[in-house]
Design an enzyme around this catalytic site. Sequence first.
Site, PDB file in Angstrom:
ATOM      1  N   ALA A  35       0.872  -1.187   0.000  1.00 36.62           N
ATOM      2  CA  ALA A  35       0.000   0.000   0.000  1.00 36.62           C
ATOM      3  C   ALA A  35       0.902   1.226   0.000  1.00 36.62           C
ATOM      4  O   ALA A  35       2.089   1.138   0.338  1.00 36.62           O
ATOM      5  CB  ALA A  35      -0.874  -0.011   1.257  1.00 36.62           C
ATOM      6  N   GLY A  44       0.642  -5.127   0.777  1.00 34.51           N
ATOM      7  CA  GLY A  44      -0.530  -5.157  -0.087  1.00 34.51           C
ATOM      8  C   GLY A  44      -0.214  -5.701  -1.466  1.00 34.51           C
ATOM      9  O   GLY A  44      -1.075  -6.238  -2.147  1.00 34.51           O
ATOM     10  N   GLU A  87      -0.555  -9.234  -1.127  1.00 35.06           N
ATOM     11  CA  GLU A  87      -1.980  -9.530  -0.920  1.00 35.06           C
ATOM     12  C   GLU A  87      -2.747  -9.483  -2.232  1.00 35.06           C
ATOM     13  O   GLU A  87      -3.668 -10.257  -2.453  1.00 35.06           O
ATOM     14  CB  GLU A  87      -2.565  -8.567   0.102  1.00 35.06           C
ATOM     15  CG  GLU A  87      -2.029  -8.839   1.504  1.00 35.06           C
ATOM     16  CD  GLU A  87      -2.484  -7.809   2.505  1.00 35.06           C
ATOM     17  OE1 GLU A  87      -2.131  -6.618   2.344  1.00 35.06           O
ATOM     18  OE2 GLU A  87      -3.195  -8.177   3.450  1.00 35.06           O
ATOM     19  N   GLU A 140       4.254  -5.731   7.064  1.00 39.45           N
ATOM     20  CA  GLU A 140       3.453  -4.712   7.752  1.00 39.45           C
ATOM     21  C   GLU A 140       3.788  -4.607   9.240  1.00 39.45           C
ATOM     22  O   GLU A 140       3.692  -3.541   9.829  1.00 39.45           O
ATOM     23  CB  GLU A 140       1.969  -5.016   7.583  1.00 39.45           C
ATOM     24  CG  GLU A 140       1.423  -4.783   6.197  1.00 39.45           C
ATOM     25  CD  GLU A 140       1.547  -5.992   5.290  1.00 39.45           C
ATOM     26  OE1 GLU A 140       2.388  -6.868   5.533  1.00 39.45           O
ATOM     27  OE2 GLU A 140       0.796  -6.034   4.296  1.00 39.45           O
TER      28      GLU A 140
END
Length: 681
Positions: free
Chosen positions: A64, A103, A106, A126
Amino acid sequence: MATAPITTRRDGDILVITSNNPPVNALGAAVRTGLMAAVLEGAADADVRAVVLRCVGRTFFAGADITEFGQPPVFPLLPELVEVIEGSPKPIVAAIHGTALGGGLEVALACHYRIAADGAKLGLPEVKLGLLPGAGGTQRLPRLVGVTEALTMIVGGSPVSAERASEIGLVDRVVGADALEAAAIAYARDIIGEPLPRASERGERIAEAVRDPAVFDRFRQAHGRLLKGLRAPEACIAAVRAAVELPFADGLLRERALFQELLAGDESKAQRHYFFAERAAGKIAGLDASVVPQAIERVGIVGAGTMGGGIAMNFLSAGIPVTLVEREQAALDRGVATIGGNYARNVRSGRMSEDAAGAAMALLRPTLALADLADSDLVIEAVFEDLAVKTALFAELDRIVKPGAILASNTSYLDIDAIAAATGRPEAVLGLHFFSPANIMRLLEVVRGAATAPEVLATAMALSKRIGKIAVVARTCDGFIGNRMLKPRQEAANQLVLEGAKPWDVDRVLTAFRFPMGPFQMADLAGLDLGWDAATSQGATLREAMCEAGRRGQKNGRGFYDYDAERRGTPSPQAEAIIAAFVAKRGTVQRAVDDAEILERLLYPMVNEGARIVEEGVAQRASDIDVVWVNGYGWPIGTGGPMFWADTIGLDTVAAGLERQGVAVAPLLRRLAAEGGRFTG
Ligand code: T1G
């Protein structure tokens, strides 16, 4: 047509979606919007039979966009995008290169297949930001690789190689980096018509964990050190537990709730601050890409003691030949043996292969002749910490080394300008302050003298990165950044004991703050007799009184603490008696000192000194100080470093505390406190 930075093209019945969002394809709002449009385009187009998702540039999505955290959410959010990807009626193949992180991984987990280039790395880091994978990672990864592997990746935060990912079932194929796109397209074509494998629907690995509930306890037993008393690692475990105990949709809700809680917490704010602080430290005003670092092909090191040997290992391990100079053969032999012993330990512990250790040692050229440094591009001295000794050595080195060679001192506090003045090349002189053990500690204070040339500074910064150090630039002053701030903390610690606090109370307050150890534990570890001379000792300080009573620290089993055979320390009644006698002689009135006062007295003066370091320009920015203290002195990452921590508790609180202590408040701190400002933006 998808929105740039996302573009699409057709390769027959395959839709190829490409992200081009330098520098790391972070999944910012524009990328998410473009991806959503492209995936829906593929789903709706009857001529599209399968989809390949790839990135150009240095890496697949690296997570992210961290800069978006704390800002108002911009849709589509990553979890929403990830659900659309996995829900696609057409198979989506992720083509992974570089570092698929957070992310980014992910997104790949939501794809139906994953092809990785060899050399790629895949991880969920993270936890290092005080967070947890918040887009389904804690629910999908255990379903693909099992709970133990998932916990290791999520709680540890370290990536796995493409090969390892293939072994554990995280990727379907590993191909040569050059063949990645073609291989992914071919793979997509091959699986057209196959049932769509969705990680969220995989149950066999979860069933294993259901049959083996002790899996979580075993992980905690084996990896307790990863928890560090921080909230994120515990939340990561809770989220993975939800993957085992709850249906997928409920597990996602649990993950989201835990993520939001962490995101709003001070620990994650501190760790996200630190992430950017570490990167900012590498940026130096006036040093842009036009300043080209010099090539460093051979390094000379003067002094084969603990520091010299440790420093040498940094370069040897990076494949840089080292000429190691000592004055006497016995000392040189000891130095070489210590380096060899350290490499052997690395091999035994699996940190290094036999070949790599052998290759490193083969680059070492021990010698007694300073003249052998003539071909070095950089010479670092790690000799006795005395200005006269260093200036004489630099004068001699200046005569020996080739024009353009850089001369660096490993001094921890001496004046770099005075050392540079001993040479005819002050522009090529700077400090490279390594922290002991130099082959392990990542921090490097790069101390620029008044005359240090930009190219020389740029060379030091580039070299630091090459040897895996985190470099922070300091201007010369007594103690540079780290030691200059350590000094007021040590003084406060001693003063507190003279006023009535016990050494073990002072240590306990700092270890409760999550420092690895307190000042008196550190003193015992380093040795109370460091620099002490029985012949001249006057019992004028607590340390002298302890040494005169034969208490040298861990080295002889007794210091402020008494130590057992395993060097476990317990508060020493003898030390307490020595302190009482010392205080009685000085007539200091003793009183009970509470923990809150101990913490304020230890840390506020450090912050105050940090403010002075910034206003004097010794450090380029306050966040550089945080990088120094987190990496050089064990400041707990969960509070981000002394300057971020001060911002968090409020500079007005710190200024008022210093006033109470009768300490002169640094002008920068006073001004920011009055304005409601912050050191770290
Ligand atoms: N977001 C925003 N900027 C980032 C970024 C990111 N994720 N990663 C790197 N940058 C910037 C960085 O600040 C620097 O900027 C430049 O890119 C180069 O980075 C929902 C919530 C990928 C291994 O934690 O580990 O996904 O200084 O100097 O040494 O579950 O960057 O040039 O202006 O580090 O080659 C999870 C973090 C996010 C990965 C490359 N992802 N990045 O290393 O370059 S949270 C991460 C890295 C998340 C989801 C959760 C490294 C790298 P500038 P760099 P590098």
